[in-house]
Design a protein around this motif. Structure first.
Motif, PDB file in Angstrom:
ATOM      1  N   ALA A   1      -9.870   2.975  -5.708  1.00 32.39           N
ATOM      2  CA  ALA A   1      -9.277   4.000  -4.837  1.00 32.39           C
ATOM      3  C   ALA A   1      -8.583   3.397  -3.627  1.00 32.39           C
ATOM      4  O   ALA A   1      -7.753   4.048  -2.994  1.00 32.39           O
ATOM      5  CB  ALA A   1     -10.350   4.989  -4.373  1.00 32.39           C
ATOM      6  N   GLU A   2      -8.890   2.134  -3.293  1.00 33.82           N
ATOM      7  CA  GLU A   2      -8.208   1.449  -2.196  1.00 33.82           C
ATOM      8  C   GLU A   2      -6.780   1.036  -2.578  1.00 33.82           C
ATOM      9  O   GLU A   2      -6.029   0.565  -1.730  1.00 33.82           O
ATOM     10  CB  GLU A   2      -9.006   0.219  -1.766  1.00 33.82           C
ATOM     11  CG  GLU A   2     -10.206   0.538  -0.886  1.00 33.82           C
ATOM     12  CD  GLU A   2      -9.807   0.706   0.575  1.00 33.82           C
ATOM     13  OE1 GLU A   2      -8.627   0.548   0.892  1.00 33.82           O
ATOM     14  OE2 GLU A   2     -10.697   0.993   1.396  1.00 33.82           O
TER      15      GLU A   2
ATOM     16  N   ALA B   1      10.440  10.141  11.372  1.00 30.07           N
ATOM     17  CA  ALA B   1      10.952   9.438  10.200  1.00 30.07           C
ATOM     18  C   ALA B   1       9.923   9.313   9.080  1.00 30.07           C
ATOM     19  O   ALA B   1      10.270   8.917   7.964  1.00 30.07           O
ATOM     20  CB  ALA B   1      11.438   8.049  10.598  1.00 30.07           C
ATOM     21  N   SER B   2       8.665   9.631   9.346  1.00 30.52           N
ATOM     22  CA  SER B   2       7.611   9.480   8.339  1.00 30.52           C
ATOM     23  C   SER B   2       7.797  10.493   7.215  1.00 30.52           C
ATOM     24  O   SER B   2       8.122  11.655   7.451  1.00 30.52           O
ATOM     25  CB  SER B   2       6.241   9.666   9.000  1.00 30.52           C
ATOM     26  OG  SER B   2       5.219   9.672   8.032  1.00 30.52           O
ATOM     27  N   ARG B   3       7.549  10.058   5.990  1.00 34.85           N
ATOM     28  CA  ARG B   3       7.701  10.945   4.831  1.00 34.85           C
ATOM     29  C   ARG B   3       6.393  11.224   4.109  1.00 34.85           C
ATOM     30  O   ARG B   3       6.363  11.992   3.141  1.00 34.85           O
ATOM     31  CB  ARG B   3       8.682  10.319   3.843  1.00 34.85           C
ATOM     32  CG  ARG B   3       8.224   8.941   3.324  1.00 34.85           C
ATOM     33  CD  ARG B   3       9.108   8.448   2.226  1.00 34.85           C
ATOM     34  NE  ARG B   3       8.773   7.072   1.845  1.00 34.85           N
ATOM     35  CZ  ARG B   3       9.121   6.525   0.690  1.00 34.85           C
ATOM     36  NH1 ARG B   3       9.791   7.238  -0.197  1.00 34.85           N
ATOM     37  NH2 ARG B   3       8.796   5.267   0.424  1.00 34.85           N
ATOM     38  N   LEU B   4       5.304  10.583   4.537  1.00 35.18           N
ATOM     39  CA  LEU B   4       4.010  10.761   3.894  1.00 35.18           C
ATOM     40  C   LEU B   4       2.971  11.204   4.913  1.00 35.18           C
ATOM     41  O   LEU B   4       2.935  10.687   6.033  1.00 35.18           O
ATOM     42  CB  LEU B   4       3.538   9.459   3.239  1.00 35.18           C
ATOM     43  CG  LEU B   4       4.370   8.932   2.069  1.00 35.18           C
ATOM     44  CD1 LEU B   4       3.881   7.540   1.670  1.00 35.18           C
ATOM     45  CD2 LEU B   4       4.280   9.880   0.878  1.00 35.18           C
TER      46      LEU B   4
ATOM     47  N   MET C   1       0.806  -1.207   0.000  1.00 36.23           N
ATOM     48  CA  MET C   1       0.000   0.000   0.000  1.00 36.23           C
ATOM     49  C   MET C   1       0.850   1.272   0.000  1.00 36.23           C
ATOM     50  O   MET C   1       0.408   2.330  -0.432  1.00 36.23           O
ATOM     51  CB  MET C   1      -0.954  -0.008   1.191  1.00 36.23           C
ATOM     52  CG  MET C   1      -2.039  -1.077   1.102  1.00 36.23           C
ATOM     53  SD  MET C   1      -3.196  -0.841  -0.304  1.00 36.23           S
ATOM     54  CE  MET C   1      -2.521  -1.967  -1.527  1.00 36.23           C
ATOM     55  N   ILE C   2       2.095   1.167   0.500  1.00 31.70           N
ATOM     56  CA  ILE C   2       2.998   2.314   0.425  1.00 31.70           C
ATOM     57  C   ILE C   2       3.269   2.667  -1.030  1.00 31.70           C
ATOM     58  O   ILE C   2       3.238   3.841  -1.423  1.00 31.70           O
ATOM     59  CB  ILE C   2       4.317   2.020   1.164  1.00 31.70           C
ATOM     60  CG1 ILE C   2       4.058   1.855   2.667  1.00 31.70           C
ATOM     61  CG2 ILE C   2       5.332   3.140   0.920  1.00 31.70           C
ATOM     62  CD1 ILE C   2       3.521   3.086   3.349  1.00 31.70           C
ATOM     63  N   VAL C   3       3.515   1.645  -1.846  1.00 33.76           N
ATOM     64  CA  VAL C   3       3.740   1.887  -3.266  1.00 33.76           C
ATOM     65  C   VAL C   3       2.510   2.525  -3.897  1.00 33.76           C
ATOM     66  O   VAL C   3       2.622   3.460  -4.700  1.00 33.76           O
ATOM     67  CB  VAL C   3       4.101   0.569  -3.981  1.00 33.76           C
ATOM     68  CG1 VAL C   3       4.184   0.786  -5.486  1.00 33.76           C
ATOM     69  CG2 VAL C   3       5.415   0.024  -3.452  1.00 33.76           C
ATOM     70  N   ALA C   4       1.329   2.062  -3.530  1.00 32.26           N
ATOM     71  CA  ALA C   4       0.092   2.629  -4.072  1.00 32.26           C
ATOM     72  C   ALA C   4      -0.050   4.098  -3.685  1.00 32.26           C
ATOM     73  O   ALA C   4      -0.502   4.926  -4.487  1.00 32.26           O
ATOM     74  CB  ALA C   4      -1.108   1.828  -3.579  1.00 32.26           C
TER      75      ALA C   4
ATOM     76  N   LEU D   1       2.466   6.195  -3.008  1.00 29.72           N
ATOM     77  CA  LEU D   1       3.489   6.940  -3.735  1.00 29.72           C
ATOM     78  C   LEU D   1       3.124   7.123  -5.197  1.00 29.72           C
ATOM     79  O   LEU D   1       3.446   8.155  -5.805  1.00 29.72           O
ATOM     80  CB  LEU D   1       4.830   6.221  -3.622  1.00 29.72           C
ATOM     81  CG  LEU D   1       5.471   6.201  -2.225  1.00 29.72           C
ATOM     82  CD1 LEU D   1       6.661   5.248  -2.213  1.00 29.72           C
ATOM     83  CD2 LEU D   1       5.906   7.599  -1.807  1.00 29.72           C
ATOM     84  N   GLU D   2       2.441   6.140  -5.760  1.00 31.80           N
ATOM     85  CA  GLU D   2       2.070   6.207  -7.180  1.00 31.80           C
ATOM     86  C   GLU D   2       0.751   6.931  -7.406  1.00 31.80           C
ATOM     87  O   GLU D   2       0.311   7.081  -8.549  1.00 31.80           O
ATOM     88  CB  GLU D   2       1.988   4.790  -7.758  1.00 31.80           C
ATOM     89  CG  GLU D   2       3.339   4.083  -7.817  1.00 31.80           C
ATOM     90  CD  GLU D   2       3.239   2.683  -8.403  1.00 31.80           C
ATOM     91  OE1 GLU D   2       2.093   2.193  -8.571  1.00 31.80           O
ATOM     92  OE2 GLU D   2       4.291   2.080  -8.685  1.00 31.80           O
ATOM     93  N   GLY D   3       0.099   7.373  -6.322  1.00 29.99           N
ATOM     94  CA  GLY D   3      -1.164   8.097  -6.461  1.00 29.99           C
ATOM     95  C   GLY D   3      -2.353   7.212  -6.736  1.00 29.99           C
ATOM     96  O   GLY D   3      -3.408   7.693  -7.150  1.00 29.99           O
ATOM     97  N   ARG D   4      -2.220   5.896  -6.479  1.00 30.07           N
ATOM     98  CA  ARG D   4      -3.320   4.966  -6.737  1.00 30.07           C
ATOM     99  C   ARG D   4      -4.230   4.787  -5.531  1.00 30.07           C
ATOM    100  O   ARG D   4      -5.343   4.271  -5.683  1.00 30.07           O
ATOM    101  CB  ARG D   4      -2.763   3.589  -7.133  1.00 30.07           C
ATOM    102  CG  ARG D   4      -2.052   3.551  -8.463  1.00 30.07           C
ATOM    103  CD  ARG D   4      -1.698   2.120  -8.862  1.00 30.07           C
ATOM    104  NE  ARG D   4      -0.590   1.571  -8.087  1.00 30.07           N
ATOM    105  CZ  ARG D   4      -0.708   0.615  -7.182  1.00 30.07           C
ATOM    106  NH1 ARG D   4      -1.908   0.092  -6.912  1.00 30.07           N
ATOM    107  NH2 ARG D   4       0.353   0.152  -6.546  1.00 30.07           N
TER     108      ARG D   4
END
Length: 214
Positions: free
Chosen positions: A136-137, A111-114, A1-4, A6-9
């Protein structure tokens, strides 16, 4: 879900509800017709109040699996000062100075970046999730199958099952498989009440983003 993220998904998440014990951040639901209204108790027959835990405008910081320099492998996160380099696990390149793996639940706030900004909150049954909600999930979206030139329309994947054969034309089916993977077999079929949260994703630490006032 982190990748999702970052990719705006991914712009939506669901969490199982728990029954409320005060009027803050609650939704009252009529069990017979699933009508929800925010901010008050269910005090009539056939009503129950659920605690959502979220409200529009809330800021949430994201934890993810991470590493620091191997020189800090003996330190607990609580013993770090915040100046240590952080490498998110999803982007690690196997450099030999990267330290030991640390699970997301141990990531400190600094340490969080999002950061997620909550835009909408509602209470509904899990299976009320629409195809647009499922997408959207953050489930994976693919293009028509290359081995079937006549195939049309997007295909969807839960990101968990076989990467070759685990595709489906139904995004809700893909999300249901993901939900069962996270919450256990039969969790989707149980159709619990959930809090559905919509959010915007900002790249930046929650404490370094400017405050926005109405």
């Amino acid at each position: 879900m982190i990748v999702a993220l970052l990719e705006g998904r991914k712009s939506q998440t669901r969490r199982c509800c728990r029954q409320a014990n005060d009027a803050a951040l609650t939704y009252v639901v009529r069990i017979d017709d699933a009508i929800a209204a925010p901010g008050w108790f269910g005090d009539e027959e056939g009503e129950v109040a659920f605690f959502t835990g979220f409200a529009p405008g809330d800021r949430l910081w994201v934890r993810e699996a991470w590493r620091t320099h191997r020189a800090y492998d003996d330190l607990k996160p609580s013993d770090m000062g915040g100046e240590e380099a952080v490498w998110p696990e999803v982007e690690r390149d196997n450099c030999d100075y990267h330290g030991r793996y640390r699970a997301g639940r141990y990531m400190p706030r600094w340490a969080s970046r999002l950061t997620l900004i909550v835009t909408d909150v509602r209470v509904e049954r899990l299976q009320d999730c629409s195809p647009a909600d499922a997408i959207a999930e953050g489930i994976s979206v693919g293009k028509p199958l290359p081995q079937v030139p006549t195939s049309k329309g997007d295909i969807y994947h839960d990101g968990i099952t076989d990467p070759i054969v685990g595709w489906t034309r139904d995004p809700v089916e893909a999300y249901a498989r993901l939900w069962n993977h996270i919450n256990g077999a039969g969790a989707w079929e149980a159709n619990p009440w959930v809090t559905a949260v919509n959010f915007d994703v900002l790249n930046g630490n929650i404490d370094n983003l400017p405050q926005v006032t109405a």
